[in-house]
Design a protein around this motif. Structure first.
Motif, PDB file in Angstrom:
ATOM      1  N   LEU A 179     -14.630  21.868 -40.894  1.00 49.86           N
ATOM      2  CA  LEU A 179     -15.093  22.055 -42.272  1.00 49.86           C
ATOM      3  C   LEU A 179     -14.915  23.532 -42.626  1.00 49.86           C
ATOM      4  N   THR A 180     -14.831  23.781 -43.918  1.00 47.27           N
ATOM      5  CA  THR A 180     -14.510  25.145 -44.325  1.00 47.27           C
ATOM      6  C   THR A 180     -15.653  26.131 -44.091  1.00 47.27           C
ATOM      7  N   TRP A 181     -16.894  25.648 -44.113  1.00 46.53           N
ATOM      8  CA  TRP A 181     -18.010  26.586 -44.015  1.00 46.53           C
ATOM      9  C   TRP A 181     -17.990  27.356 -42.694  1.00 46.53           C
ATOM     10  N   PHE A 235      -8.473  26.962 -50.142  1.00 41.65           N
ATOM     11  CA  PHE A 235      -9.125  27.453 -48.923  1.00 41.65           C
ATOM     12  C   PHE A 235      -8.248  28.434 -48.153  1.00 41.65           C
ATOM     13  N   LEU A 236      -6.948  28.359 -48.403  1.00 43.19           N
ATOM     14  CA  LEU A 236      -6.008  29.233 -47.696  1.00 43.19           C
ATOM     15  C   LEU A 236      -6.073  30.670 -48.233  1.00 43.19           C
ATOM     16  N   PHE A 237      -6.409  30.809 -49.501  1.00 41.35           N
ATOM     17  CA  PHE A 237      -6.473  32.149 -50.111  1.00 41.35           C
ATOM     18  C   PHE A 237      -7.866  32.411 -50.692  1.00 41.35           C
ATOM     19  N   PRO A 238      -8.867  32.483 -49.820  1.00 45.15           N
ATOM     20  CA  PRO A 238     -10.243  32.603 -50.330  1.00 45.15           C
ATOM     21  C   PRO A 238     -10.496  33.877 -51.128  1.00 45.15           C
ATOM     22  N   ASP A 239      -9.753  34.950 -50.803  1.00 44.29           N
ATOM     23  CA  ASP A 239      -9.986  36.201 -51.535  1.00 44.29           C
ATOM     24  C   ASP A 239      -9.592  36.064 -52.997  1.00 44.29           C
ATOM     25  N   PHE A 240      -8.613  35.234 -53.240  1.00 44.31           N
ATOM     26  CA  PHE A 240      -8.113  35.069 -54.607  1.00 44.31           C
ATOM     27  C   PHE A 240      -8.812  33.911 -55.341  1.00 44.31           C
ATOM     28  N   THR A 241      -9.085  32.852 -54.598  1.00 44.30           N
ATOM     29  CA  THR A 241      -9.614  31.633 -55.236  1.00 44.30           C
ATOM     30  C   THR A 241     -11.117  31.450 -55.048  1.00 44.30           C
ATOM     31  N   GLY A 247     -12.403  30.535 -52.312  1.00 39.96           N
ATOM     32  CA  GLY A 247     -12.574  29.606 -51.188  1.00 39.96           C
ATOM     33  C   GLY A 247     -13.555  28.499 -51.492  1.00 39.96           C
ATOM     34  N   GLU A 248     -14.420  28.243 -50.531  1.00 42.09           N
ATOM     35  CA  GLU A 248     -15.357  27.127 -50.639  1.00 42.09           C
ATOM     36  C   GLU A 248     -16.351  27.306 -51.779  1.00 42.09           C
ATOM     37  N   LEU A 249     -16.660  28.561 -52.095  1.00 45.21           N
ATOM     38  CA  LEU A 249     -17.682  28.821 -53.114  1.00 45.21           C
ATOM     39  C   LEU A 249     -17.146  28.782 -54.529  1.00 45.21           C
ATOM     40  N   GLY A 250     -15.828  28.866 -54.662  1.00 42.67           N
ATOM     41  CA  GLY A 250     -15.243  28.871 -55.990  1.00 42.67           C
ATOM     42  C   GLY A 250     -15.362  30.222 -56.662  1.00 42.67           C
ATOM     43  N   ILE A 251     -15.018  30.228 -57.939  1.00 42.62           N
ATOM     44  CA  ILE A 251     -15.053  31.485 -58.700  1.00 42.62           C
ATOM     45  C   ILE A 251     -16.204  31.404 -59.690  1.00 42.62           C
ATOM     46  N   SER A 252     -17.090  32.356 -59.603  1.00 43.27           N
ATOM     47  CA  SER A 252     -18.235  32.336 -60.528  1.00 43.27           C
ATOM     48  C   SER A 252     -18.267  33.630 -61.343  1.00 43.27           C
ATOM     49  N   GLY A 253     -19.168  33.654 -62.290  1.00 42.23           N
ATOM     50  CA  GLY A 253     -19.310  34.842 -63.130  1.00 42.23           C
ATOM     51  C   GLY A 253     -18.329  34.868 -64.292  1.00 42.23           C
ATOM     52  N   ILE A 254     -17.785  33.701 -64.628  1.00 43.15           N
ATOM     53  CA  ILE A 254     -16.845  33.610 -65.754  1.00 43.15           C
ATOM     54  C   ILE A 254     -17.631  33.812 -67.059  1.00 43.15           C
ATOM     55  N   ALA A 255     -16.938  34.361 -68.060  1.00 43.01           N
ATOM     56  CA  ALA A 255     -17.623  34.611 -69.341  1.00 43.01           C
ATOM     57  C   ALA A 255     -18.076  33.302 -69.976  1.00 43.01           C
ATOM     58  N   ARG A 256     -19.193  33.368 -70.671  1.00 40.44           N
ATOM     59  CA  ARG A 256     -19.705  32.168 -71.355  1.00 40.44           C
ATOM     60  C   ARG A 256     -18.761  31.748 -72.468  1.00 40.44           C
ATOM     61  N   LEU A 257     -18.780  30.476 -72.775  1.00 40.35           N
ATOM     62  CA  LEU A 257     -17.930  29.944 -73.836  1.00 40.35           C
ATOM     63  C   LEU A 257     -18.307  30.565 -75.179  1.00 40.35           C
TER      64      LEU A 257
END
Lengths: 446, 345
Positions: free
Chosen positions: A211-213, B142-148, B150-160
């Protein structure tokens, strides 16, 4: 034909009307709100307990909060000057393991419909991030008890304090500290192997579910273990839901591993515990296993999980004087051992103390007070750092390590733990770690 | 020419004469006026998300319902739209209207990539191939976690938008506009070709029509719509995570569309606006929420196999056997050709 259509349409309209009636009726008395007698004079602090209910993570959040609520309310509630607040827990079933937007809507509903004052819980980081956004949008305290990722607080509280000051984490220690903790435990087991088996450089097999974690953990472990005076014999990554890992375990045995360093959150942990004992693999088992933390683990492994060891947030040892009573009460009430999401228990007590100190439930004042809290709970001494994360380390929250010995889950760490020169920590109730007898028999004469 | 009298007669004869059109009009008016009646952020959230998912569902309906290109991995386009939007917003600090459009353009490119294997595959084989794409994208994430992230996704995007009401109106206006455009496409001559490709691709090819071009166009258009929905979602929830590519997300859109009424465009909108709030409503009984919802879905499938929208329309209207125009079910004769259309039992 003509009448048929009219009758079906009438029926449809009737059903819609009934649904609307039920909806209006339900708005004021949601059934997921815990029942408390609301007298005319009573004041209530509504606490949303956030988690995926029906799963162990959500259930333990609820159990921990319920225990604290019962105790606090029985003792008269929260005293604020001449007012008394009774705690009312609201179950916020987030379904976060399956749907992020569902989780966020659940939090929004808790604010809009149930009028919740603050939140405790949250397990899946990807869902906790947007859930906490909704909470801070509404100036509500959100104390995380479950999700471990440091990024839930770092890069938020320190960057935009005014917005994110309402966020805290009480349990577990963050993912970076958990890795440190797991290496400490591995080192403790390695020291036992060195002392009892006379093996200077223990060989370690890394067995972690695919798993990724735990991906970073696999990478770090391969670099860190040799630096700790051990040798890595290989890495095995079974599926998190594997029902047979005998091939991996046999190979580990053939590689001559003395220790298996594992990290399993899925059902494979049961498979692992069962087959590790059944195949009599001559290697100690240490690391992180979610299943190992449960009271039913030994039974689920057919008794073969004996001597398996895992880190945990709680253990039956006295980090403080509240630790053992909490463990016992939790076991007695729910017939299960508390997992890290049961940190809701300490969270509720900490919030109670903070409210009593400042004499108000105003979120802004409460956030300031909690940030400066120094609270002794069942977890240990809770102090928040600059990003409102629970401080980990000697004298603060350390976590525990529990091992199955003689059919019981006992705390084996901290036991004669020496984090610095001249310092030794043993929690009362902790017992020495035991190497499985078959491991001793196998390696003693070689 | 467009006098008041003409307008009134048009309304009376063409618009108000059919209950389904009145329902649509009331639905649109209701959506627009909703914030005047309630400012409840929870209700606005439910309907905002419903608008976003309606666009997503309509995109699947267009591809699978109209063109017959069954996609079991439609979350790919939604996820790509969301991720591209998030990355563009965070890394390049672009405004949200631009990130959503650019995110959708990236989803169009993804549509092209998925569309190529679709040219040689049909039915379950195509379904399986499309199913693989979100899994592949998850792997890349998952291969490029620094850019994407990773597992946590990208947060802090501007509100609509800065307020919940503004966010709601953006979602409603975008949804109504996009659905209307898509519906107009499906009833145009291009729509007939798309429809014909689904029914008999060989016959369409034999007629000299370049089906490759049309199928690729369908994938791109569907990708664009799903990408817009993904972009709106990312800005609304302020996160784009790997959960968006879950198989559940891909199947959810199929459930909404089939239960709403496949190959209609408005059917998926009905499906989302009925089922999504219904699932939320079920929170009043959290223990039985999913069970009750499943039972309702099963009942809907049993009693309304053609979908809710088609069932309601068939209940309220009937087709003239001679000119095939639809009439309100109370009429005995067609409003166009006066043919007998009902017999009272």
């Amino acid at each position: 034909m003509f009448r048929h259509r009219w009758s079906i349409l009438s029926l449809l309209i009737l059903v819609i009307c009934i649904l609307l009636l039920v909806a209006t009726g339900c708005d004021d008395s949601p059934v997921d709100v815990d029942e408390v007698d609301e007298g005319e004079e009573a004041n209530f602090l509504k606490v949303g307990i956030v988690g995926p209910m029906g799963f162990v993570q959500g259930d333990h959040s609820w159990y921990g909060a319920e225990l604290a609520k019962e105790e606090i309310n029985a003792a008269g509630g929260i005293n604020v000057g001449d007012k008394n607040y009774m705690i009312q827990t609201v179950m916020v079933d987030t379904n976060e393991l399956q749907s992020v937007d569902d989780a966020v809507s659940a939090v929004e509903r808790a604010i809009a419909v149930d009028d919740v004052d603050l939140f405790i819980g949250g397990f899946r980081t990807e869902a906790v991030l947007p859930m906490t956004e909704v909470a801070v949008d509404n100036n509500k305290i959100f104390m995380i008890a479950g999700a471990a990722d440091r990024s839930l607080l770092e890069g938020r509280v320190d960057v935009d304090y005014d917005r994110y000051k309402y966020l805290f984490r009480i349990a577990p220690p963050n993912n970076i500290e958990l890795v440190t903790l797991s290496f400490i435990l591995l080192n403790e087991v390695a020291n036992s192997v060195r002392a009892e088996l006379g093996i200077d450089t223990p060989r370690v097999a890394i067995l972690m579910e695919m798993l990724t974690w735990n991906e970073p953990l696999v990478q770090i472990a391969q670099q860190q273990i040799p630096a700790m005076g051990m040798e890595v014999v290989g890495v095995w990554r079974p599926s998190a839901t594997a029902t047979d890992i005998s091939t991996e375990l046999t190979e580990i045995q053939s590689q001559g591993a003395h220790i298996i360093y594992m990290a399993n959150s899925g059902p494979v942990a049961i498979t692992y515990g069962r087959q590790w004992g059944e195949l009599e693999i001559p290697a100690c088992s240490v690391g992180l296993s979610v299943e190992n933390q449960k009271a039913g683990y030994l039974e689920a492994t057919g008794g073969y999980g004996e001597y398996d060891m895992s880190l945990n947030t709680y253990g039956r040892a006295a980090a403080t004087e509240k630790s053992i009573p909490f463990w016992d009460t939790f076991m007695e009430t729910y017939d299960d051992t508390p997992s890290h999401s049961a940190g809701t228990y300490d969270a509720l007590y900490l919030i109670k103390d903070a409210i009593e100190n400042i004499g108000t439930i105003d979120s802004e004042a409460l956030a300031e007070e909690i940030a400066n809290a120094d609270y002794e709970g069942a977890l240990g001494r809770v102090v928040f750092d600059e990003v409102h994360d629970v401080t980990w380390g000697p004298g603060f929250v350390t976590g525990f390590s529990n091992q199955w010995q003689d059919g019981e889950l006992v705390a084996v760490w901290p036991y004669e733990w020496s984090p610095a020169e001249g310092v030794e920590i043993t929690y009362q109730g902790a017992v020495p770690y035991k190497i499985p007898p078959r491991v001793i028999d196998y390696w003693k004469d070689r | 020419m467009f006098s008041f009298k003409w307008g009134f007669r048009f309304m009376q004869k063409e618009f108000l004469s059919l209950p389904s059109r009145i329902i649509i009009a009331l639905f649109v008016i209701g959506l627009i006026l909703l914030p005047l009646f309630t400012q409840d952020p929870y209700i606005l959230r439910i309907f905002t998300l419903a608008c976003i998912f309606a666009i997503f569902a309509a995109s699947w309906d267009f591809l699978a319902g109209y063109v017959g290109q069954i996609s079991f991995g439609h979350a790919l386009f939604f996820g790509i739209g969301a991720y591209s939007t998030a990355i563009l917003n965070l890394r390049l600090d672009l405004p949200h209207w631009m990130t959503i459009v650019l995110g959708a353009v990236v989803a169009v490119v993804a549509g092209l990539l998925v569309g190529f294997p679709a040219l040689r595959l049909k039915g379950p084989y195509l379904g399986l191939v499309t199913l693989a794409f979100p899994v592949m994208l998850t792997g890349i994430i998952f291969l490029f976690p620094d850019f994407t992230g990773g597992e946590l996704g990208i947060s802090g995007i501007a509100r609509l938008a800065s307020t919940r009401q503004q966010e709601y109106y953006i979602a409603v206006i975008v949804m109504i506009t996009l659905i209307t455009v898509l519906w107009k496409i499906t009833v145009s001559k291009y729509g007939i070709i798309f429809h014909a490709i689904r029914e008999d691709e060989i016959a369409v090819r034999a007629s000299g029509i370049n089906t490759v071009r049309y199928k690729l166009t369908a994938f791109c258009l569907s990708g664009f719509y799903a990408g817009v929905a993904g972009g709106l979602y990312a800005h609304y929830l302020r996160i784009a995570g790997p959960g968006l590519l879950d198989i559940l997300m891909s199947f959810q859109v199929i459930i909404w569309t089939i239960l709403g009424g496949i190959a209609t465009i408005y059917g998926p909108v009905v499906g989302v606006f009925v089922l999504y709030p219904l699932l939320e409503y079920m929170r009043v009984v959290p223990q039985y929420r999913m069970l009750l919802f499943t039972i309702i879905v099963l009942l809907l499938v049993h009693f309304m196999p053609e979908g809710i929208a088609n069932w309601v329309r068939d209940m309220l209207e009937k087709e003239c056997p001679r000119c095939k125009e639809r009439n309100v079910f109370t009429r005995r004769e067609c409003r166009y050709c006066y043919a007998q259309i009902a017999t009272k039992k």
